[in-house]
Scaffold this motif. Structure first.
Motif, PDB file in Angstrom:
ATOM      1  N   PRO A  52       0.786  -1.247   0.000  1.00 23.67           N
ATOM      2  CA  PRO A  52       0.000   0.000   0.000  1.00 23.67           C
ATOM      3  C   PRO A  52       0.812   1.287   0.000  1.00 23.67           C
ATOM      4  CG  PRO A  52      -1.096  -1.634   1.362  1.00 23.67           C
ATOM      5  CD  PRO A  52       0.211  -2.258   0.922  1.00 23.67           C
ATOM      6  N   TYR A  82      -4.875   6.083  -4.234  1.00 25.85           N
ATOM      7  CA  TYR A  82      -5.738   5.250  -3.409  1.00 25.85           C
ATOM      8  C   TYR A  82      -7.201   5.546  -3.706  1.00 25.85           C
ATOM      9  CZ  TYR A  82      -8.189   3.328   0.617  1.00 25.85           C
ATOM     10  OH  TYR A  82      -9.064   2.624   1.412  1.00 25.85           O
ATOM     11  N   SER A  83      -7.974   4.490  -3.921  1.00 30.55           N
ATOM     12  CA  SER A  83      -9.417   4.611  -4.099  1.00 30.55           C
ATOM     13  C   SER A  83     -10.094   3.584  -3.197  1.00 30.55           C
ATOM     14  CB  SER A  83      -9.827   4.367  -5.550  1.00 30.55           C
ATOM     15  OG  SER A  83     -11.228   4.196  -5.661  1.00 30.55           O
ATOM     16  N   GLU A  84     -10.784   4.071  -2.186  1.00 26.64           N
ATOM     17  CA  GLU A  84     -11.502   3.172  -1.283  1.00 26.64           C
ATOM     18  C   GLU A  84     -12.561   2.383  -2.035  1.00 26.64           C
ATOM     19  OE1 GLU A  84     -14.158   3.398   2.842  1.00 26.64           O
ATOM     20  OE2 GLU A  84     -13.042   5.147   2.136  1.00 26.64           O
ATOM     21  N   ASP A  85     -13.225   3.024  -3.000  1.00 30.61           N
ATOM     22  CA  ASP A  85     -14.254   2.327  -3.781  1.00 30.61           C
ATOM     23  C   ASP A  85     -13.653   1.159  -4.559  1.00 30.61           C
ATOM     24  OD1 ASP A  85     -16.233   4.028  -2.899  1.00 30.61           O
ATOM     25  OD2 ASP A  85     -16.052   5.390  -4.613  1.00 30.61           O
ATOM     26  N   GLU A  99     -10.942  -0.565  -3.752  1.00 29.75           N
ATOM     27  CA  GLU A  99     -10.566  -1.615  -2.807  1.00 29.75           C
ATOM     28  C   GLU A  99     -11.791  -2.430  -2.389  1.00 29.75           C
ATOM     29  OE1 GLU A  99      -7.546  -2.338  -2.322  1.00 29.75           O
ATOM     30  OE2 GLU A  99      -6.603  -0.537  -3.114  1.00 29.75           O
ATOM     31  N   ARG A 100     -12.901  -1.758  -2.170  1.00 29.26           N
ATOM     32  CA  ARG A 100     -14.131  -2.473  -1.805  1.00 29.26           C
ATOM     33  C   ARG A 100     -14.598  -3.376  -2.939  1.00 29.26           C
ATOM     34  NH1 ARG A 100     -16.039   2.385   1.036  1.00 29.26           N
ATOM     35  NH2 ARG A 100     -17.012   3.050  -0.920  1.00 29.26           N
ATOM     36  N   GLU A 101     -14.459  -2.883  -4.168  1.00 31.05           N
ATOM     37  CA  GLU A 101     -14.901  -3.677  -5.322  1.00 31.05           C
ATOM     38  C   GLU A 101     -14.032  -4.919  -5.509  1.00 31.05           C
ATOM     39  OE1 GLU A 101     -17.632  -3.739  -8.809  1.00 31.05           O
ATOM     40  OE2 GLU A 101     -17.616  -3.369  -6.657  1.00 31.05           O
ATOM     41  N   GLU A 107     -12.504  -6.534  -3.167  1.00 33.72           N
ATOM     42  CA  GLU A 107     -12.893  -7.451  -2.092  1.00 33.72           C
ATOM     43  C   GLU A 107     -14.231  -8.110  -2.402  1.00 33.72           C
ATOM     44  OE1 GLU A 107     -12.297  -9.625   1.271  1.00 33.72           O
ATOM     45  OE2 GLU A 107     -10.895  -8.244   0.288  1.00 33.72           O
ATOM     46  N   ASP A 117      -2.625   1.695  -9.007  1.00 34.26           N
ATOM     47  CA  ASP A 117      -1.519   1.204  -8.172  1.00 34.26           C
ATOM     48  C   ASP A 117      -0.152   1.683  -8.650  1.00 34.26           C
ATOM     49  OD1 ASP A 117      -3.183  -0.183  -6.477  1.00 34.26           O
ATOM     50  OD2 ASP A 117      -2.566  -2.176  -7.115  1.00 34.26           O
ATOM     51  N   SER A 127      -8.581  14.616  -3.923  1.00 31.11           N
ATOM     52  CA  SER A 127      -8.139  13.232  -3.734  1.00 31.11           C
ATOM     53  C   SER A 127      -9.074  12.224  -4.381  1.00 31.11           C
ATOM     54  CB  SER A 127      -8.026  12.917  -2.240  1.00 31.11           C
ATOM     55  OG  SER A 127      -9.311  12.955  -1.614  1.00 31.11           O
ATOM     56  N   SER A 128     -10.101  12.687  -5.065  1.00 27.27           N
ATOM     57  CA  SER A 128     -11.125  11.796  -5.608  1.00 27.27           C
ATOM     58  C   SER A 128     -10.741  11.246  -6.978  1.00 27.27           C
ATOM     59  CB  SER A 128     -12.463  12.530  -5.731  1.00 27.27           C
ATOM     60  OG  SER A 128     -12.378  13.526  -6.748  1.00 27.27           O
TER      61      SER A 128
END
Length: 527
Positions: free
Chosen positions: A57, A63-66, A68-70, A72, A96, A157-158
């Motif tokens: 990391p 970094y995109s939280e969305d 990472e959730r996808e 997973e 990445d 940051s989006s």
């Protein structure tokens, strides 16, 4: 707010250690070109034991939280461990590893004497080459359109900000060197520039420290329009396009593409040079003072000197690129219509008229009767009746015509064309035990490009065909778990480019598409 009390010594030591570990990780982040050329544990538990290829990391470039959730979530959708490892490695690749720099432009003075607001800028490298291709960067980001959402234009940051930055930087590149296709980092980034000078003979000249490659590829400017529409369609944020140089860049695109529709002969019979000419000592177009072969002009089509694979066109009316440009003009004209007064919309009309003219030119001049397959689309034509019947694996391609929105897959001419492309009637179709599919002169015959196998899946409703191509993709990574540029059909250990971010992203798009169209196939094993 109440003051924070003293931090317990143990907690403080843990925090300091964490900071040291993170700073050490940043300092020791490997060059990904090298990292992607070796296998890393933990390996996938399937037959192919695919490497884990995501950087740790702290070494990831965005970094995109969305996202990472996808990733997973998809872990619970894909049954085959090797197929999931491919998705896990490939889809995040652009975020990445390839966001070379993100920031704001320097403040400059506008023509009216007012100061220009700083613009978001995003420098997106293609992967193993530290340069930003208009085509590649647009398609690399397209992999995340499903995650894109409006942010009010204020969140730097989006993911939306990343798209806006790429659009702004592409507009700057086009305004500076409109016939060029790949560029060095913006000055604001502080990234050192190196001369990209080579032995190619190109007109008009360009700055070797600003431009990385100056090949005139029609799909490059089409990609700028595609990226613009991708952002607009996902966010509805048309106001963004009126803030900086987007309209000026679109005007430049319209002007240069119109200039590349001219006939090789003037009305009085004199030979005409195109505004852009290109000669290369090896495999270029040195004939006729670097203009290439004669072309009949004003038939609705735009000339392109290079294919998406960077090879020179044999005939410059490159049909897949014209298809893509026609679609991109029409789609992005909806943005321009929002910006122009409803009573007078000259740029909107130009975009739509050119889009229609190109489509008419394709359907009139590029549909050829093949003795085996019937009416098909030619790959390249010159307007005099000369044609090239083939397809290239990079995008846009004839195979990708439905994917880029030119025609439904059910179109009989497309179906005939597709059948020919995916058969030995295509001179660049390659087959073997490792992988079978469309190859390219760019990497020599006999070496299919996984990108074309991915596109075969994206344009197919045949489960058997999809499964066969999924198996080839899973078994052809040489254990690295990434999409290569090309793979030898008879030896998966012989390949080119281990870090090709666009192909990786497209693989992720394909998996997400299958989940919607053919979810049962993701429950299968590919062992």
């Amino acid at each position: 707010m109440a003051p924070i009390g003293p931090v317990p010594p143990l907690v403080l030591r843990v925090l300091v250690l964490a900071c040291l570990l993170i700073s050490t990780a940043y300092a020791q982040c490997p060059i990904y070109t090298n990292y992607a050329n070796a296998r890393h544990e933990p390996f996938s538990t399937g037959r192919w034991n695919l490497s884990s290829m995501r950087p740790i990391p702290p070494c990831r470039t965005f970094y995109s939280e969305d996202m990472e959730r996808e990733v997973e979530r998809i872990k619970g959708v894909i049954v085959d461990p090797d197929l999931f490892r491919l998705f896990e490695n490939a889809w995040p690749s652009t975020l990445d590893t390839t966001i070379g720099w993100k920031g704001l432009s320097n403040v400059t003075e506008k023509e009216d004497g007012q100061m220009e607001d700083p613009a978001e800028l995003s420098f997106v490298i293609t992967g193993d080459i530290e340069a930003m291709w208009l085509r590649d960067s647009a398609n690399q980001l397209q992999a995340y359109v499903s995650l894109l959402k409006a942010d009010g234009g204020k969140d730097n940051s989006s993911l939306a900000s990343l798209f806006r930055g790429a659009i702004n930087l592409q507009a700057r590149y086009i305004l500076g060197d409109p016939f060029c296709n790949a560029f060095q980092s913006p000055d604001e980034s502080g990234i050192p520039h190196h001369s990209s000078q080579n032995s190619d003979k190109i007109s008009p000249p360009y700055d070797y420290f600003r431009v990385f490659s100056c090949q005139w590829e029609l799909d490059s400017v089409a990609s700028f329009l595609q990226l613009s529409h991708d952002y607009y369609s996902a966010t509805g944020d048309w106001e963004f396009f009126g803030k900086h140089n987007w309209t000026r860049a679109v005007t430049k695109v319209l002007n240069i593409t119109q200039s590349m529709t001219i006939d090789s002969y003037a009305e009085d019979g004199t030979w005409q040079h195109t505004p852009y000419t290109y000669c290369a000592p090896y495999g270029g177009t040195p004939i006729n003072d670097c203009n290439g072969s004669p072309h009949r002009g004003n038939i609705g089509l735009v000339r392109s000197f290079q294919r998406p694979s960077d090879d020179s066109c044999i005939y410059q009316y490159l049909i897949p690129s014209n298809m893509m440009y026609s679609v991109a003009l029409n789609l992005s004209s909806s943005i321009m219509a929002q910006l122009e007064p409803s009573t007078s919309q000259p740029l909107t009309a130009r975009m739509r008229n050119m889009s229609t003219s190109i489509r008419t030119g394709i359907e009139t001049h590029a549909v050829i009767n093949d003795p085996i397959h019937g009416p098909i689309y030619a790959y390249e034509i010159d307007g005099y009746g000369s044609v090239i019947l083939m397809d290239d694996p990079n995008l846009p391609s004839l195979l990708s015509a439905p994917f880029i929105g030119y025609t439904p897959a059910s179109n009989p001419v497309y179906q005939n064309t597709r059948a020919r492309i995916l058969s030995r009637s295509n001179p660049y179709y390659a087959w073997g035990p490792a992988i079978s599919g469309v190859a390219s002169m760019h990497t020599r015959p006999g070496k299919p490009w996984p990108m074309a196998n991915i596109m075969t899946i994206l344009t197919s409703d045949d489960d058997d065909e999809i499964v066969a191509n999924l198996k080839w993709l899973v078994q052809s990574t040489d254990g690295l778990g990434l999409m290569h540029e090309s793979v030898d059909a008879h030896d998966a250990g012989v390949w080119s480019r281990q870090w090709f971010s666009w192909a990786n992203g497209l693989f992720g798009v394909m998996v997400l598409d299958l989940e919607k169209r053919r979810p049962h196939l993701l429950k299968m094993g590919f062992q």
